[in-house]
Write a protein that holds these residues in place. Structure first.
Motif, PDB file in Angstrom:
ATOM      1  N   SER A 265       0.846  -1.193   0.000  1.00 30.93           N
ATOM      2  CA  SER A 265       0.000   0.000   0.000  1.00 30.93           C
ATOM      3  C   SER A 265       0.883   1.245   0.000  1.00 30.93           C
ATOM      4  O   SER A 265       1.843   1.350   0.775  1.00 30.93           O
ATOM      5  CB  SER A 265      -0.906   0.004   1.237  1.00 30.93           C
ATOM      6  OG  SER A 265      -1.608   1.225   1.307  1.00 30.93           O
ATOM      7  N   PHE A 266       0.556   2.190  -0.872  1.00 32.94           N
ATOM      8  CA  PHE A 266       1.317   3.439  -0.959  1.00 32.94           C
ATOM      9  C   PHE A 266       0.582   4.598  -0.291  1.00 32.94           C
ATOM     10  O   PHE A 266       0.982   5.753  -0.437  1.00 32.94           O
ATOM     11  CB  PHE A 266       1.595   3.772  -2.429  1.00 32.94           C
ATOM     12  CG  PHE A 266       2.621   2.875  -3.061  1.00 32.94           C
ATOM     13  CD1 PHE A 266       3.977   3.193  -2.987  1.00 32.94           C
ATOM     14  CD2 PHE A 266       2.247   1.706  -3.704  1.00 32.94           C
ATOM     15  CE1 PHE A 266       4.930   2.366  -3.564  1.00 32.94           C
ATOM     16  CE2 PHE A 266       3.194   0.873  -4.280  1.00 32.94           C
ATOM     17  CZ  PHE A 266       4.534   1.202  -4.216  1.00 32.94           C
ATOM     18  N   ALA A 303      -3.194  15.699  -8.766  1.00 30.38           N
ATOM     19  CA  ALA A 303      -2.231  14.839  -8.065  1.00 30.38           C
ATOM     20  C   ALA A 303      -0.803  15.338  -8.290  1.00 30.38           C
ATOM     21  O   ALA A 303       0.030  15.339  -7.360  1.00 30.38           O
ATOM     22  CB  ALA A 303      -2.381  13.401  -8.544  1.00 30.38           C
ATOM     23  N   LYS A 304      -0.497  15.782  -9.507  1.00 26.32           N
ATOM     24  CA  LYS A 304       0.838  16.319  -9.794  1.00 26.32           C
ATOM     25  C   LYS A 304       1.110  17.585  -8.988  1.00 26.32           C
ATOM     26  O   LYS A 304       2.213  17.785  -8.462  1.00 26.32           O
ATOM     27  CB  LYS A 304       0.972  16.610 -11.285  1.00 26.32           C
ATOM     28  CG  LYS A 304       1.074  15.348 -12.140  1.00 26.32           C
ATOM     29  CD  LYS A 304       1.263  15.692 -13.611  1.00 26.32           C
ATOM     30  CE  LYS A 304       1.393  14.423 -14.461  1.00 26.32           C
ATOM     31  NZ  LYS A 304       1.573  14.728 -15.894  1.00 26.32           N
ATOM     32  N   LYS A 305       0.098  18.450  -8.865  1.00 22.35           N
ATOM     33  CA  LYS A 305       0.269  19.699  -8.100  1.00 22.35           C
ATOM     34  C   LYS A 305       0.523  19.396  -6.620  1.00 22.35           C
ATOM     35  O   LYS A 305       1.403  19.996  -5.982  1.00 22.35           O
ATOM     36  CB  LYS A 305      -0.976  20.570  -8.248  1.00 22.35           C
ATOM     37  CG  LYS A 305      -0.865  21.919  -7.527  1.00 22.35           C
ATOM     38  CD  LYS A 305      -2.121  22.743  -7.691  1.00 22.35           C
ATOM     39  CE  LYS A 305      -1.974  24.130  -7.102  1.00 22.35           C
ATOM     40  NZ  LYS A 305      -1.235  24.228  -5.861  1.00 22.35           N
ATOM     41  N   ILE A 306      -0.239  18.431  -6.085  1.00 20.52           N
ATOM     42  CA  ILE A 306      -0.054  18.060  -4.671  1.00 20.52           C
ATOM     43  C   ILE A 306       1.349  17.506  -4.462  1.00 20.52           C
ATOM     44  O   ILE A 306       2.021  17.836  -3.467  1.00 20.52           O
ATOM     45  CB  ILE A 306      -1.128  17.044  -4.248  1.00 20.52           C
ATOM     46  CG1 ILE A 306      -2.520  17.690  -4.256  1.00 20.52           C
ATOM     47  CG2 ILE A 306      -0.826  16.475  -2.867  1.00 20.52           C
ATOM     48  CD1 ILE A 306      -3.654  16.712  -4.052  1.00 20.52           C
ATOM     49  N   ALA A 307       1.807  16.658  -5.406  1.00 25.60           N
ATOM     50  CA  ALA A 307       3.152  16.074  -5.301  1.00 25.60           C
ATOM     51  C   ALA A 307       4.220  17.167  -5.316  1.00 25.60           C
ATOM     52  O   ALA A 307       5.195  17.119  -4.543  1.00 25.60           O
ATOM     53  CB  ALA A 307       3.383  15.084  -6.433  1.00 25.60           C
ATOM     54  N   ASN A 314       8.869  19.036   1.658  1.00 22.77           N
ATOM     55  CA  ASN A 314       9.620  17.874   2.140  1.00 22.77           C
ATOM     56  C   ASN A 314      10.594  17.436   1.048  1.00 22.77           C
ATOM     57  O   ASN A 314      10.382  16.407   0.374  1.00 22.77           O
ATOM     58  CB  ASN A 314       8.672  16.723   2.488  1.00 22.77           C
ATOM     59  CG  ASN A 314       7.620  17.106   3.503  1.00 22.77           C
ATOM     60  OD1 ASN A 314       7.828  17.015   4.707  1.00 22.77           O
ATOM     61  ND2 ASN A 314       6.457  17.547   3.009  1.00 22.77           N
ATOM     62  N   PRO A 315      11.667  18.196   0.802  1.00 28.71           N
ATOM     63  CA  PRO A 315      12.561  17.951  -0.340  1.00 28.71           C
ATOM     64  C   PRO A 315      13.234  16.580  -0.318  1.00 28.71           C
ATOM     65  O   PRO A 315      13.622  16.062  -1.374  1.00 28.71           O
ATOM     66  CB  PRO A 315      13.591  19.076  -0.231  1.00 28.71           C
ATOM     67  CG  PRO A 315      13.501  19.565   1.177  1.00 28.71           C
ATOM     68  CD  PRO A 315      12.102  19.343   1.622  1.00 28.71           C
ATOM     69  N   ASN A 316      13.368  15.958   0.841  1.00 33.95           N
ATOM     70  CA  ASN A 316      14.049  14.663   0.914  1.00 33.95           C
ATOM     71  C   ASN A 316      13.094  13.478   0.712  1.00 33.95           C
ATOM     72  O   ASN A 316      13.534  12.332   0.569  1.00 33.95           O
ATOM     73  CB  ASN A 316      14.747  14.511   2.269  1.00 33.95           C
ATOM     74  CG  ASN A 316      15.849  15.540   2.433  1.00 33.95           C
ATOM     75  OD1 ASN A 316      16.517  15.897   1.455  1.00 33.95           O
ATOM     76  ND2 ASN A 316      16.048  16.027   3.649  1.00 33.95           N
ATOM     77  N   LEU A 321       7.024   9.032  -4.831  1.00 34.74           N
ATOM     78  CA  LEU A 321       6.158  10.132  -4.405  1.00 34.74           C
ATOM     79  C   LEU A 321       4.857  10.191  -5.212  1.00 34.74           C
ATOM     80  O   LEU A 321       3.767  10.317  -4.643  1.00 34.74           O
ATOM     81  CB  LEU A 321       6.914  11.464  -4.506  1.00 34.74           C
ATOM     82  CG  LEU A 321       6.109  12.710  -4.096  1.00 34.74           C
ATOM     83  CD1 LEU A 321       5.621  12.583  -2.663  1.00 34.74           C
ATOM     84  CD2 LEU A 321       6.968  13.975  -4.264  1.00 34.74           C
ATOM     85  N   GLU A 322       4.993  10.118  -6.532  1.00 35.91           N
ATOM     86  CA  GLU A 322       3.789  10.246  -7.369  1.00 35.91           C
ATOM     87  C   GLU A 322       2.785   9.131  -7.074  1.00 35.91           C
ATOM     88  O   GLU A 322       1.578   9.380  -6.994  1.00 35.91           O
ATOM     89  CB  GLU A 322       4.172  10.223  -8.849  1.00 35.91           C
ATOM     90  CG  GLU A 322       4.853  11.499  -9.316  1.00 35.91           C
ATOM     91  CD  GLU A 322       5.039  11.524 -10.834  1.00 35.91           C
ATOM     92  OE1 GLU A 322       4.534  10.588 -11.500  1.00 35.91           O
ATOM     93  OE2 GLU A 322       5.680  12.458 -11.330  1.00 35.91           O
TER      94      GLU A 322
END
Length: 732
Positions: A265-266, A303-307, A314-316, A321-322
């Motif tokens: 699960s992601f 979804a891309k904007k949220i990512a 949270n750069p690390n 992520l996507e």
């Protein structure tokens, strides 16, 4: 290896475990009477399917040798599954699929082979029992004893698991599967029936339909309360058998495989909180987008904007992520949709819970088709086209339990091209889903047909746009296409898809669900019928069981929607203009058998004139006087019928030869025509008798013309009378 026996409805069922196909995860040799099926379960525990679907495949295969038959067709080997095999596999799949957890991700194959079959076998129930038993004792970590029953209705009485002979008398076919008290899958249809006044007419039922002998013709719709009663009977028997299975199979259940954590699960709690705090209102606006395609593209961009925003804070945190954002967003979307429905009574497109989407109807928009109907409901659009044919156009098919080939004279073919949901892929062979949806529409409509002759009817539903309930749009469009083809039916039939959202004790029933609600809801419940009641029903439950109260409310809410849709369909029916130039017509009626010869005329002269004058095809039955007239123009067909009836009723027409002549009568007649095999002699009362050459000479080298010429007078004796033919012998 072990054996278990269960008594159910006074019939013994024998289960032998792991004697056959021992390398499968689970196997059962199942015998009921002379019926034997082998069911196996195999899993690929080394493969994990990451996509969000259950990788379950069910195959139901009938072996021709099971009934002592050879496979039909040119190649004498089982090949492509028949429609019955595919539909049976779907019934088993839909019954077993709810048992698996959402995270189960291992490819699983359930195969059922029919090895021996009686002529009265209900193979669908037997196959479900065998498949469920194999799954129950297998190494797959789920232990629920699914079983199914079929409910018929003979007169006013419900019958559990009727024999095939009883099913022929039944007005109901209700197949229910479940576990304990929980119903998982329902398939239901009714059968139309006719009552005719007692008559000495020797003709078939189709012919008597043209006479004033019908007392009633009904689609035998089932009222909602009657369906609830039948389902409660099914629930009781399913519960009893579930208990028997648990007790009898306990010793044979294999230890569950250690399958690991399954599909990863992601969903991320941090991202979920991030979305709920900052983007909930934006997500609500996207959900409320009217267009399905717009909503889909907006969600991908969202979804891309949220990512991007999450990565900025949270750069690390960049691993997968996507995918994490997409799965988390999907979870939040599902929860929001369900919350809007349960808390606010509001749906994604702004409708109320009981509201049907806007409907538009056009009929006979295709000028060269026999009839057509374009039915649009919201973003679902079905173009249904009707084609009429004769006996030769019927579909031949074979069933394992029947010795002879049968003919299907009413067909419903459902097509779901990729462009209907905006996908850019090629159109392939008919899939299981298309076959199942077409079968559902057929079951809904067939009982309403009043056959006045041996027409073959084909309905094709082309789904041009889909956002939920395309099978029910096919039912509505199909019923209107039948009306537009001037096919007489008991009434119009409408269909509607219902949904359910349930959280704890709170629930909401949704009328006319769209794709989003089907995906995120807990039930897919399709109901079709007339104003009088239900003709077909299909239900699949995604959560455990369904309370009687919820089921009853869903049925009556569906009735409200059905009556609303039927009102719009009736209005459209009144505006139908028939495609008279394209629409074929046929009439079946009866005249006295002795008058058939008058319709044929001397050497076929009369019938040829009728065929040429009215441009029709005529089939005659000398034995019972049945006449079938068909052609491409209704007015000409009706005129030909009237012309034939006038010939048969004409006072000048010749009386029956049995009334005019008797064997042994002697006459003097004139030779009217010489033919190779004899001579036709004109008799009193304007009939011609055949004087065969064998009655004149026994020398094969001689010709009839050596003895007789046209115009000669001869003394003849009546030797026999056969089907309006007089056979003569020559007297010296």
């Amino acid at each position: 290896m072990g054996e278990a026996r269960i008594m159910f409805l006074d019939k013994e069922e024998k289960y032998i475990f792991d004697k056959f196909a021992k390398q499968a995860s689970g196997s059962v040799y199942y015998q009921s009477g002379n019926n034997v099926l082998l069911a196996t379960v195999a899993i690929d525990e080394d493969c994990i399917v990451e996509e969000d679907f259950l990788p379950l495949t069910v195959q139901y295969i009938e072996k021709a040798y099971a009934a002592g038959k050879f496979p039909g067709g040119y190649v004498k080997r089982e090949a492509k599954p028949s429609d019955f095999e595919t539909l049976t596999a779907r019934i088993i799949d839909r019954s077993l699929r709810p048992l698996f957890s959402k995270n189960y991700c291992y490819p699983t194959q359930i195969t059922i082979l029919v090895l021996s079959a009686d002529n009265d076998a209900d193979l669908q129930i037997l196959a479900l029992n065998a498949a469920s038993a194999a799954l129950y004792v297998s190494e797959i970590p789920l232990k629920f004893p699914v079983n199914g029953v079929r409910i018929g209705r003979i007169g006013e009485e419900f019958v559990v698991n009727p024999s095939l002979k009883e099913q022929e008398q039944s007005t109901l076919d209700l197949l229910v599967s479940g576990v304990n008290e929980d119903l998982l899958m329902i398939e239901m249809r009714t059968f139309g029936g006719i009552k005719v006044k007692p008559s000495s007419n020797p003709l078939s039922l189709m012919t008597t339909l043209n006479e004033e002998s019908i007392t009633s013709f009904s689609a035998n719709e089932l009222e909602e309360n009657q369906l609830i009663e039948a389902l409660e009977i099914a629930r009781t028997h399913i519960s009893k058998k579930s208990q028997s299975i648990v007790q009898s199979f306990e010793a044979f259940v294999k230890p569950a495989l250690e399958l690991g954590e399954g599909r990863k699960s992601f969903v991320c709690e941090g991202i979920e909180s991030f979305i709920c705090q900052q983007y909930l209102e934006s997500l609500r606006k996207i959900i409320e987008s009217l267009s399905k395609t717009e909503r889909h593209s907006q969600l991908k961009a969202f979804a891309k904007k949220i990512a991007q925003d999450w990565k900025a804070q949270n750069p690390n945190d960049i691993e997968s992520l996507e995918q994490r954002v997409e799965e988390t967003l999907d979870k939040v979307k599902r929860n929001l949709i369900r919350q809007m429905i349960l808390e606010e009574g509001k749906r994604a497109d702004g409708r109320g819970l009981k509201e049907v989407r806007p409907i538009s109807i056009e009929t006979n928009l295709l000028p060269k088709a026999h009839s057509s109907a374009l039915f649009t409901r919201g973003q679902t659009q079905a173009l249904v086209v009707c084609t009429l044919g004769g006996d030769m156009d019927a579909q031949n098919y074979e069933l394992l339990t029947e010795k002879t080939t049968s003919k299907e004279r009413f067909m419903v073919h459902y097509n779901f091209p990729p462009f209907s949901v905006g996908e850019a892929s090629s159109i392939g062979a008919t899939g299981r889903r298309e076959l199942g949806h077409g079968n559902l529409a057929k079951r809904a409509l067939e009982c309403s047909l009043i056959y006045r002759d041996s027409k073959t009817i084909r309905l094709v539903s082309e789904i041009l746009e889909s956002n939920g309930s395309s099978s029910m749009a096919s039912v509505c469009g199909g019923s209107l296409a039948l009306a537009a083809a001037d096919i007489e039916c008991t009434s119009l039939i409408a269909g509607v898809a219902m949904g359910l959202v349930c959280e704890g004790e709170k629930y909401a029933i949704l009328t006319d669900i769209m794709g989003l609600e089907d995906h995120d809801g807990d039930m897919d419940f399709k109901v079709a019928g007339s104003a009088e009641g239900i003709t077909a029903l299909q239900m699949d439950i995604k959560l455990g069981g369904l309370k009687t109260e919820i089921l009853k409310n869903a049925l009556f809410q569906a009735k409200e929607a059905r009556l609303h849709i039927l009102g719009l369909m009736e209005e459209a029916k009144r505006k139908i203009v028939l495609n008279t130039e394209s629409l074929p017509s046929s009439q079946i009626f009866a005249i006295h058998p002795s008058k058939i010869v008058e319709v044929i005329g001397q050497a076929g002269k009369t019938i040829k004139e009728i065929i040429e004058k009215f441009e029709v095809v005529i089939d005659l039955n000398r034995d019972n006087g049945e006449v079938k007239v068909s052609g491409g123009n209704k007015e000409k067909v009706d005129a030909a019928k009237e012309h034939i009836i006038n010939i048969a009723n004409s006072k000048e027409s010749k009386p029956n030869i049995y009334e005019l002549y008797q064997v042994g009568d002697i006459y003097t007649g004139r030779v009217k025509k010489i033919v190779e095999f004899g001579a036709f002699v004109e008799l009193p009362h304007h009939y011609d008798g055949l004087l065969h050459i064998s009655k004149v000479t026994h020398n094969r080298n001689e010709k009839i013309s050596d003895y007789l010429k046209e115009g000669d007078e001869v003394r003849v004796e009546v030797l026999s009378l056969n089907k309006n033919k007089v056979e003569l012998g020559l007297l010296d």
